[in-house]
Structures are given as C-alpha cells and as structure tokens.
Design a protein around this motif. Sequence first.
Motif, PDB file in Angstrom:
ATOM      1  N   ALA A  15       0.851  -1.190   0.000  1.00 29.75           N
ATOM      2  CA  ALA A  15       0.000   0.000   0.000  1.00 29.75           C
ATOM      3  C   ALA A  15       0.882   1.233   0.000  1.00 29.75           C
ATOM      4  N   THR A  16       0.595   2.156  -0.878  1.00 27.26           N
ATOM      5  CA  THR A  16       1.418   3.355  -0.989  1.00 27.26           C
ATOM      6  C   THR A  16       0.552   4.588  -1.151  1.00 27.26           C
ATOM      7  N   ASP A  17       0.929   5.657  -0.449  1.00 23.07           N
ATOM      8  CA  ASP A  17       0.276   6.952  -0.674  1.00 23.07           C
ATOM      9  C   ASP A  17       1.142   7.825  -1.566  1.00 23.07           C
ATOM     10  N   LEU A  18       2.195   7.213  -2.148  1.00 22.23           N
ATOM     11  CA  LEU A  18       3.106   7.869  -3.085  1.00 22.23           C
ATOM     12  C   LEU A  18       3.979   8.920  -2.411  1.00 22.23           C
ATOM     13  N   SER A  22       6.519   6.028   2.076  1.00 18.38           N
ATOM     14  CA  SER A  22       5.960   4.754   1.626  1.00 18.38           C
ATOM     15  C   SER A  22       6.866   4.061   0.612  1.00 18.38           C
ATOM     16  N   HIS A  44      -2.834   2.096  -4.400  1.00 18.93           N
ATOM     17  CA  HIS A  44      -2.976   3.462  -3.916  1.00 18.93           C
ATOM     18  C   HIS A  44      -4.450   3.734  -3.676  1.00 18.93           C
ATOM     19  N   PHE A  46      -7.100   6.491  -3.039  1.00 21.36           N
ATOM     20  CA  PHE A  46      -7.295   7.930  -3.177  1.00 21.36           C
ATOM     21  C   PHE A  46      -8.467   8.344  -2.299  1.00 21.36           C
ATOM     22  N   ALA A  72      -1.994  10.916  -9.415  1.00 22.95           N
ATOM     23  CA  ALA A  72      -1.662   9.744  -8.596  1.00 22.95           C
ATOM     24  C   ALA A  72      -1.563   8.495  -9.452  1.00 22.95           C
ATOM     25  N   ARG A  73      -2.497   8.320 -10.365  1.00 25.95           N
ATOM     26  CA  ARG A  73      -2.485   7.137 -11.228  1.00 25.95           C
ATOM     27  C   ARG A  73      -1.262   7.131 -12.137  1.00 25.95           C
ATOM     28  N   LEU A  76       1.757   6.239 -10.060  1.00 20.58           N
ATOM     29  CA  LEU A  76       1.733   4.814  -9.724  1.00 20.58           C
ATOM     30  C   LEU A  76       2.188   3.983 -10.920  1.00 20.58           C
ATOM     31  N   THR A  95      -5.656   1.273  -8.228  1.00 19.68           N
ATOM     32  CA  THR A  95      -6.124   2.381  -7.399  1.00 19.68           C
ATOM     33  C   THR A  95      -7.541   2.114  -6.921  1.00 19.68           C
TER      34      THR A  95
END
Length: 297
Positions: A15-18, A22, A44, A46, A72-73, A76, A95
């Motif tokens: 799991a990453t929030d970028l 993380s 991720h 959102f 974000a996408r 990722l 996502t």
Amino acid sequence: MDNPSLQAVSTLVAATDLSPASDHAVEQAALLAKQWDAELVLLHVFNDGFWATIKSIYEAERWAGTEPVLVARNRLSQQVRELAVRHGVRVRGETRTGRAANEIAVFCHEQNAQLLVVGEHGEDWIGDTVIGGTALKVLKRTELPVLLARRPASADFSSVLVATDFSDNSTRAAQLSVAWFPKARQQLVHAYSVAFEGRMRLAGASGDDIERYRKDEFSRAELKMQEQIQALRANTAVGKLLVHGYPAAVVIREAERSAADLIVIGKHGGTTLDERLLGSVTQNVLYQAGRNVLLVP
C-alpha cells in the motif's frame, strides 16, 4: 488449511500513498517478491474526502495542473514500470477510492494476498496520520499478515526477533517467521513477571519471597519456551530468551541489543486477558520499536 498465513507467498500487496516514506514499503515489497518469485501489486487508495478538505482550506482552484487522482495514477504507473525494470519482478498497480483501511482490507481479500506491506507515515493527516495505525486497522479486518517497513529495504532479514506469550497465536507467528525467513537467525523472546508483585510487597512479602516467585515463573516459562521451540520443527536452531520485565519494553530493548532486522509479533494472545495485554504490547512495539515489524493475525 488451518492457518492461511503459513501459505507460500504468491501475491503480496504494497500500500502506498506515493509519499517518500511509503517508498520504503514499496522497495521492501519488491525485494520480497523477487525472493519469493511472487507477484507484487501496488495499491494506492485515493481519499476524495481528504482532497475536498484540502480544497476548503487552500485556494486549490488557483493551482494549475491535472486532477490529483489522475496525477496519482500516472505516478503509480511510473513506479510500476521502474520496479519491473530495476528488480525484474512481476508487478502491477491498482487504485481505489475511499478510506485506506477499509479499501486495503477489501482489496487484499480480492487478490487473495498472503502479505500486506505498508510504510510508517503517510500524508493523510486528517485521517490515517500514521500508516502504522492503518496496519492495525487492516489487521482487525482481515486474517492477513502485515509488514510495517520502517527502514531502507533489505534483500534479506538476517536477524529476526519473535515475541511470544506461548499462546497459539504467537506459535503461529513463530511458525510463519521460520517458514518465510528460513535463513535468518531466529530468536524467541518472552517477558515474564510475577502477577501483582507490587501489591504483594505492600502486603508484606519479603524480597526473598518475590525472588522465589520470580524463579518459579522463570522455570514455567522455560518449560513452555522449550515446548514451543519443539513445536516449530525448524530446520535450523532457534534461540530463546527469557527476560523479567514488561513485554513491550523487553521486546524493544532486546531488538536493539541484537540489532534485529525484523520483529515478529502476534496480534493477540489466546485468552481474553491475553488479548487485551498483547494487544497493547503489539501497539507499543509497533509505534516505538523503530524497526521493521511483522504483525501476524
């Protein structure tokens, strides 16, 4: 299978929030995926509610650029490509939208994952400020081991400290540790104490009385420790350590002393009392150890 967590790992989720924090989790997950020849899925979540709050606080409408979810996408997807090239692993990105703990738990179940890897801190200060907190929430929602990756990624955990209260759960945690990290130096640690020792002193118990009770507790713990080690049927020697003191403090201190790469600890014990106790111990170790921690359901 009675204990699904002991399955060989074929799919793990990171799991990453970028955020930079993380990245430790993502890199560690990639190295484990390569070691186990497993598929890695980056997830991720959102949080649109978070972004709505941001917009209400700052003048976000004046910011130029693409919608945050699209950014974000794209990030990722870029991370997925880089991991595939750098580590030679099978990796893909997904996502979801919503609250982190719920969405992560549901996603891991959908993927039939055997391990979730998370980082320590996130940037969602309104919701899950510490992803370690998310790890505990996920653990409450699923029977899935969760690795909290705090340190720079390592290709191998060479020293593992396994906390035990001799419950069935801690035995499963030790079994998982031996199965997943067979080349590591494994050591079981148990903190023993005399119940109500302080009140016993107030009631007139002498120092000799207390010492005798401590020796009795040590003897009982030593017998249980030997039984647990035999139950592991490990191919390599497993060390044992019995220390008088509070469990969380003992685990943290011994992890530092032995320079453990990883602490393995169960979510709870066998009885209601054990569950309350080791639940608090687990949380203290999780937040204070400063090391990688594997939480086992």
